[in-house]
Design a protein around this motif. Structure first.
Motif, PDB file in Angstrom:
ATOM      1  N   GLY A   1      -6.214  16.439 -19.715  1.00 38.50           N
ATOM      2  CA  GLY A   1      -5.933  16.717 -21.124  1.00 38.50           C
ATOM      3  C   GLY A   1      -7.190  16.729 -21.971  1.00 38.50           C
ATOM      4  N   LEU A   2      -8.072  15.752 -21.749  1.00 37.67           N
ATOM      5  CA  LEU A   2      -9.342  15.727 -22.482  1.00 37.67           C
ATOM      6  C   LEU A   2     -10.185  16.953 -22.150  1.00 37.67           C
ATOM      7  N   ALA A   3     -10.199  17.332 -20.858  1.00 34.66           N
ATOM      8  CA  ALA A   3     -10.958  18.524 -20.459  1.00 34.66           C
ATOM      9  C   ALA A   3     -10.406  19.770 -21.146  1.00 34.66           C
TER      10      ALA A   3
ATOM     11  N   LEU B   1     -18.017  18.746 -18.655  1.00 33.19           N
ATOM     12  CA  LEU B   1     -16.709  18.844 -18.013  1.00 33.19           C
ATOM     13  C   LEU B   1     -16.766  18.295 -16.584  1.00 33.19           C
ATOM     14  N   ALA B   2     -17.830  18.625 -15.856  1.00 36.14           N
ATOM     15  CA  ALA B   2     -17.966  18.119 -14.487  1.00 36.14           C
ATOM     16  C   ALA B   2     -17.991  16.596 -14.473  1.00 36.14           C
ATOM     17  N   GLY B   3     -18.776  16.008 -15.378  1.00 42.32           N
ATOM     18  CA  GLY B   3     -18.835  14.548 -15.458  1.00 42.32           C
ATOM     19  C   GLY B   3     -17.507  13.945 -15.862  1.00 42.32           C
ATOM     20  N   LEU B   4     -16.842  14.555 -16.838  1.00 44.46           N
ATOM     21  CA  LEU B   4     -15.551  14.042 -17.295  1.00 44.46           C
ATOM     22  C   LEU B   4     -14.509  14.085 -16.183  1.00 44.46           C
ATOM     23  N   LEU B   5     -14.414  15.201 -15.479  1.00 44.41           N
ATOM     24  CA  LEU B   5     -13.397  15.335 -14.432  1.00 44.41           C
ATOM     25  C   LEU B   5     -13.637  14.353 -13.288  1.00 44.41           C
ATOM     26  N   LEU B   6     -14.891  14.128 -12.942  1.00 47.56           N
ATOM     27  CA  LEU B   6     -15.203  13.209 -11.848  1.00 47.56           C
ATOM     28  C   LEU B   6     -15.001  11.757 -12.275  1.00 47.56           C
ATOM     29  N   LEU B   7     -15.704  11.353 -13.327  1.00 50.44           N
ATOM     30  CA  LEU B   7     -15.657   9.958 -13.766  1.00 50.44           C
ATOM     31  C   LEU B   7     -14.305   9.603 -14.365  1.00 50.44           C
ATOM     32  N   GLY B   8     -13.716  10.540 -15.108  1.00 52.93           N
ATOM     33  CA  GLY B   8     -12.424  10.277 -15.721  1.00 52.93           C
ATOM     34  C   GLY B   8     -11.333  10.054 -14.697  1.00 52.93           C
TER      35      GLY B   8
END
Length: 528
Positions: free
Chosen positions: A335-337, A395-402
């Motif tokens: 959702g954040l992405a 986005l890459a960081g968010l999807l991985l870490l999130g």
């Protein structure tokens, strides 16, 4: 951001890490992955000397096509296999074969087609395909084919005869053979020997790493010993990525070994209709030939003590090792992405790198005295991005870490952490920035929030490491520390990147991770 600079960093770092990881073992140094990582690394260094402004642009596409694409596709393929999506896995394996025709990948589609045929109930065709693969050599794929045939036919004794010399057989270095041998001993009613093999080979090998293969081997051993608590801990943690039908099979197996045959039958009958043909046969085997209850004298006191300690370790890792294990869809992360992508779409008509457009949409101007009363910019700026590359990296960081943090905590805490760290980094940055009225700065990007997620994971793992010895927690903590170190060095060597804002977000997330980790420990102590 300069594309050549970004590609040089990404290519050089990934090639170095891959080469270091593979170079530790002689057998892995002979793989195509090692040759590619070393070759591209050397090419990057040479071009950095001869054509310094174009090295990343030249080597980067080759790195993306020959290393990153097949690695990402291989990871997706393994997830599909684990979850039973064999048709998708077969198509992905063909794409991997084209990009990386080395290291047995040419024959991998053949293995998966045999597995898919078993899943569809076409046993004879599957046997012919797997038999041919099994007889073609003694590499990883041929050994996997042999294990699959033993499983399909329930011929566990022939597998044990082939492995021979337990627990010292060199074949047990193969994770598929090891898992098959552990199961074979359990299925042939040799619980003490099964536990001895697990302790000598699986647990010793797994002590230095955490992964799905090790979790599934542990699950097989625990179920065939009737350790219900351990099975439940594994299925809710590191083995949670298995499909529901496979989870029910091992839950029912543990119930049978614990002497609860009626409960086991109820579990199997409840989900049998949802099974593939091959798995339905295993269900039927459990229903028609249920395992006998494990007698108390099957394990001595030392073995029970070991299993109790293993349960505590698995429970600890299930809480504090979020990088391993399964879980549901990370809805909050996605959702954040989606929100970041939506906001970026609003930037496009006026130009995603146009400063006037960014200011009109809510970018933060430092010093803040230049935009008096517009406090909301300290949050809105965190959802804007300076071009496609900036958005893509965040986005890459968010999807991985999130995904990891949502697995460790929950959706609400993930969103709250992201927003708090975004706000903290953008609120505090003007206080420490060197920007002046004569030389102001425009600040945008979700990287403060993304770095907050990294800090929260780091804090959570630090608490986990202090609460108990665990290879999984220690390995994941080292990974997070390495990621922080790489990010800091990258920030200070990359123009137009605010390392200060990143550190502020990281620090806020670290504080939250330590605080929530400490609270979780206190709650656990009160409950215990």
């Amino acid at each position: 951001m300069d594309l050549d600079h970004i590609l040089r960093w990404m290519t050089g770092l990934s090639c170095a890490l891959l080469a270091l990881r593979l170079g530790r073992r002689p057998d892995l140094r002979r793989t195509g992955w090692f040759a590619l990582s070393v070759g591209l690394g050397v090419a990057l260094l040479a071009l950095h000397v001869w054509r310094p402004g174009e090295a990343g642009l030249i080597v980067g596409p080759a790195w993306a096509l020959l290393i990153m694409a097949p690695l990402l596709l291989s990871s997706a393929m393994q997830r599909c296999i684990l979850r039973g999506h064999l048709g998708a896995a077969l198509w992905i394996s063909r794409a991997v074969m084209l990009l990386h025709p080395m290291d047995g990948m040419r024959r991998y589609p053949r293995l998966l087609s045999g597995l898919a045929l078993l899943d569809q109930g076409q046993t004879e065709r599957a046997r012919q395909r797997l038999q041919g693969l099994q007889d073609s050599g003694n590499d990883r794929l041929s050994r996997s084919a042999r294990v699959l045939l033993a499983r399909a036919e329930g011929d566990w004794q022939s597998l044990l005869d082939w492995v021979g010399g337990l627990p010292g057989s060199p074949l047990l270095a193969d994770s598929a053979v090891l898992a098959g041998s552990v199961r074979a001993l359990g299925e042939t009613d040799q619980p003490a020997q099964m536990l001895a093999l697990y302790r000598a080979r699986a647990d010793a090998a797994g002590a230095g790493r955490d992964g799905t293969d090790h979790a599934i081997t542990t699950l097989i051993m625990a179920a065939l010993l009737g350790r219900l608590q351990l099975v439940k801990a594994l299925l809710s943690g590191p083995a949670g990525a298995l499909p529901a039908t496979a989870r029910d099979l091992w839950h029912a197996t543990a119930l049978q070994r614990a002497g609860r045959h009626d409960d086991a039958a109820a579990v199997l009958e409840r989900t049998r209709e949802a099974c593939s043909v091959q798995l339905a046969r295993e269900y039927d085997r459990r229903l028609s030939q249920p395992l006998s209850a494990l007698p108390p004298e099957a394990l001595d006191d030392e073995a029970r003590t070991y299993l109790d300690e293993l349960l505590r370790r698995v429970q600890h890792e299930g809480r504090f090792a979020p990088l391993s294990g399964g879980g549901g869809l990370p809805r909050a992360t996605l959702g954040l992405a989606a929100l970041l992508i939506g906001v970026f779409a609003l930037q496009l008509p006026g130009g995603a790198t146009d400063y006037e457009n960014l200011m009109s949409l809510g970018a933060l101007l430092v010093p803040v005295e230049l935009t008096p009363g517009e406090w909301w910019r300290r949050l809105s700026a965190g959802f804007l991005h300076f071009g496609w590359m900036h958005l893509g990296m965040n986005l890459a960081g968010l999807l991985l870490l999130g995904t990891w943090l949502e697995r460790a905590w929950n959706a609400q805490k993930l969103v709250a952490t992201f927003l708090l760290c975004t706000l903290a980094s953008l609120w505090l940055y003007p206080l420490v920035s060197g920007a002046t009225l004569e030389q102001p700065q425009v600040l945008v990007g979700a990287s403060g929030g993304v770095m907050g997620l990294l800090g929260a994971l780091l804090g959570w793992l630090i608490v986990g490491r202090t609460q108990g010895r665990s290879a999984a927690v220690s390995n994941q903590l080292r990974s997070m520390l390495l990621l922080v170190g790489v990010q800091v060095v990258f920030d200070w060597n990359t123009p137009m990147v605010s390392g200060t804002a990143h550190l502020l977000g990281l620090s806020c997330g670290l504080a939250l991770g330590l605080a929530l980790g400490g609270r979780a420990v206190r709650r656990s102590a009160r409950a215990g």
